[in-house]
Design a protein around this motif. Sequence first.
Motif, mmCIF file in Angstrom:
data_model
loop_
_atom_site.group_PDB
_atom_site.id
_atom_site.type_symbol
_atom_site.label_atom_id
_atom_site.label_comp_id
_atom_site.label_asym_id
_atom_site.label_seq_id
_atom_site.Cartn_x
_atom_site.Cartn_y
_atom_site.Cartn_z
ATOM 1 N N VAL A 1 0.849 -1.184 0.000
ATOM 2 C CA VAL A 1 0.000 0.000 0.000
ATOM 3 C C VAL A 1 0.888 1.238 0.000
ATOM 4 O O VAL A 1 1.822 1.342 0.796
ATOM 5 N N MET A 2 0.605 2.173 -0.886
ATOM 6 C CA MET A 2 1.346 3.426 -0.919
ATOM 7 C C MET A 2 0.965 4.261 0.294
ATOM 8 O O MET A 2 -0.203 4.596 0.502
ATOM 9 N N GLN A 3 1.968 4.601 1.120
ATOM 10 C CA GLN A 3 1.695 5.265 2.390
ATOM 11 C C GLN A 3 1.633 6.791 2.269
ATOM 12 O O GLN A 3 0.922 7.435 3.013
ATOM 13 N N ARG A 4 2.393 7.382 1.330
ATOM 14 C CA ARG A 4 2.403 8.834 1.212
ATOM 15 C C ARG A 4 2.181 9.243 -0.241
ATOM 16 O O ARG A 4 3.090 9.750 -0.909
ATOM 17 N N PRO A 5 0.966 9.027 -0.721
ATOM 18 C CA PRO A 5 0.709 9.358 -2.129
ATOM 19 C C PRO A 5 0.767 10.856 -2.390
ATOM 20 O O PRO A 5 0.255 11.658 -1.607
ATOM 21 N N THR A 6 1.426 11.255 -3.469
ATOM 22 C CA THR A 6 1.453 12.650 -3.890
ATOM 23 C C THR A 6 0.219 12.931 -4.740
ATOM 24 O O THR A 6 -0.567 12.031 -5.044
ATOM 25 N N ARG A 7 0.053 14.178 -5.132
ATOM 26 C CA ARG A 7 -1.068 14.515 -6.021
ATOM 27 C C ARG A 7 -0.972 13.739 -7.328
ATOM 28 O O ARG A 7 -1.985 13.318 -7.893
ATOM 29 N N LEU B 1 -6.216 6.999 -7.954
ATOM 30 C CA LEU B 1 -7.544 7.128 -7.353
ATOM 31 C C LEU B 1 -8.675 6.846 -8.335
ATOM 32 O O LEU B 1 -9.649 6.171 -7.965
ATOM 33 N N PRO B 2 -8.608 7.334 -9.596
ATOM 34 C CA PRO B 2 -9.691 6.983 -10.529
ATOM 35 C C PRO B 2 -9.846 5.476 -10.703
ATOM 36 O O PRO B 2 -10.973 4.966 -10.766
ATOM 37 N N GLN B 3 -8.738 4.757 -10.760
ATOM 38 C CA GLN B 3 -8.807 3.292 -10.878
ATOM 39 C C GLN B 3 -9.475 2.692 -9.652
ATOM 40 O O GLN B 3 -10.324 1.801 -9.764
ATOM 41 N N ALA B 4 -9.085 3.182 -8.475
ATOM 42 C CA ALA B 4 -9.669 2.659 -7.242
ATOM 43 C C ALA B 4 -11.176 2.911 -7.199
ATOM 44 O O ALA B 4 -11.958 2.044 -6.798
ATOM 45 N N LEU B 5 -11.596 4.099 -7.625
ATOM 46 C CA LEU B 5 -13.021 4.441 -7.606
ATOM 47 C C LEU B 5 -13.808 3.553 -8.571
ATOM 48 O O LEU B 5 -14.898 3.079 -8.235
ATOM 49 N N VAL B 6 -13.259 3.343 -9.760
ATOM 50 C CA VAL B 6 -13.924 2.456 -10.731
ATOM 51 C C VAL B 6 -14.075 1.061 -10.134
ATOM 52 O O VAL B 6 -15.140 0.436 -10.217
ATOM 53 N N GLY B 7 -12.999 0.559 -9.517
ATOM 54 C CA GLY B 7 -13.054 -0.769 -8.918
ATOM 55 C C GLY B 7 -14.103 -0.871 -7.838
ATOM 56 O O GLY B 7 -14.836 -1.879 -7.766
ATOM 57 N N ILE C 1 -6.278 5.952 2.032
ATOM 58 C CA ILE C 1 -7.370 6.823 1.604
ATOM 59 C C ILE C 1 -8.531 6.018 1.024
ATOM 60 O O ILE C 1 -9.701 6.329 1.243
ATOM 61 N N VAL C 2 -8.207 4.942 0.309
ATOM 62 C CA VAL C 2 -9.258 4.123 -0.298
ATOM 63 C C VAL C 2 -10.036 3.354 0.761
ATOM 64 O O VAL C 2 -11.212 3.046 0.568
ATOM 65 N N THR C 3 -9.399 3.074 1.888
ATOM 66 C CA THR C 3 -10.092 2.377 2.969
ATOM 67 C C THR C 3 -11.300 3.182 3.433
ATOM 68 O O THR C 3 -12.401 2.646 3.625
ATOM 69 N N VAL C 4 -11.110 4.473 3.595
ATOM 70 C CA VAL C 4 -12.185 5.354 4.048
ATOM 71 C C VAL C 4 -13.255 5.488 2.966
ATOM 72 O O VAL C 4 -14.460 5.415 3.239
ATOM 73 N N ILE C 5 -12.815 5.675 1.716
ATOM 74 C CA ILE C 5 -13.770 5.798 0.613
ATOM 75 C C ILE C 5 -14.578 4.513 0.465
ATOM 76 O O ILE C 5 -15.778 4.541 0.179
ATOM 77 N N ASN C 6 -13.915 3.381 0.658
ATOM 78 C CA ASN C 6 -14.584 2.075 0.579
ATOM 79 C C ASN C 6 -15.785 2.029 1.504
ATOM 80 O O ASN C 6 -16.894 1.631 1.106
ATOM 81 N N GLY D 1 11.906 6.742 -6.927
ATOM 82 C CA GLY D 1 12.633 7.973 -7.228
ATOM 83 C C GLY D 1 11.874 9.210 -6.838
ATOM 84 O O GLY D 1 12.443 10.230 -6.477
ATOM 85 N N VAL D 2 10.532 9.127 -6.905
ATOM 86 C CA VAL D 2 9.702 10.289 -6.576
ATOM 87 C C VAL D 2 9.722 10.562 -5.092
ATOM 88 O O VAL D 2 9.839 11.683 -4.644
ATOM 89 N N HIS D 3 9.627 9.499 -4.279
ATOM 90 C CA HIS D 3 9.523 9.666 -2.839
ATOM 91 C C HIS D 3 10.869 9.640 -2.145
ATOM 92 O O HIS D 3 10.950 9.941 -0.958
ATOM 93 N N GLY D 4 11.904 9.217 -2.865
ATOM 94 C CA GLY D 4 13.214 9.162 -2.240
ATOM 95 C C GLY D 4 13.358 8.072 -1.228
ATOM 96 O O GLY D 4 14.140 8.176 -0.299
ATOM 97 N N GLU D 5 12.595 6.995 -1.371
ATOM 98 C CA GLU D 5 12.634 5.919 -0.389
ATOM 99 C C GLU D 5 13.640 4.868 -0.803
ATOM 100 O O GLU D 5 13.889 4.672 -1.979
#
Length: 222
Positions: free
Chosen positions: A15-21, A28-34, A94-99, A218-222
């Motif tokens: 699970v992505m813990q710190r999603p950026t915009r 998020l659109p994929q998650a909503l469709v699902g 975030i999807v947990t709450v939307i779910n 690379g985006v999150h520097g993890e």
Amino acid sequence: MTVESRRAGRDYSAVMQRPTRRDLARRLPQALVGMVVLGMGTGASVQAKLGVSPWDVLHQGIAQKTGLSFGTVLSLVGLVVLLGWIPLHQRIGIVTVINVAIIGPIAGLTIHHLSTPGALAGRVAVLVSATLAIGVGAGIYIGAALGPGPRDGLMTALTKRGLPVWKVRLSIELTALVAGWLMGGSVGVGTIVLVLACAPITHIALARFHVPIADQVGVHGE
């Protein structure tokens, strides 16, 4: 995660813990469709009237006893299960709450607008469609890697304590099924079909729709 997934470097449970915009715009659109597909499948499984999944047997049973709608009960049970994450220290995505917020209402709308076919063949067709929708919908939204639903997250949290996945899943679903059946929930051939078919369908959908987290290093520097 299966051995094959590990070898391929794919962790479908991550699970992505710190999603950026940018992450949210992509995932998020994929998650909503699902979740919409999953909610519609859940409502359709109820209208097939051939038996529902173990958790939905519980939802039906509570609805029978309280007079609340199925969709409302689905959301309320999700919220209660989510509160159970707190002592287990399970992270909420975030999807947990939307779910919790949308699947119940979508299932309720589907139940309201979809009539049960009079012929058995029609009900079987609805059950098959519902099974595919539930499995594929779950694979699509979980593949977005923005958090599991409350029920799957409960299972994940318990397995992190060293308990075998199959034992945890079986125990939770049997408890939900028996409790729901005692309250009047519908158990039938559809229950068996959903239990046996949804997991492999979800696995196939995950393999198709999984959005890896590794490419975000690379985006999150993890």
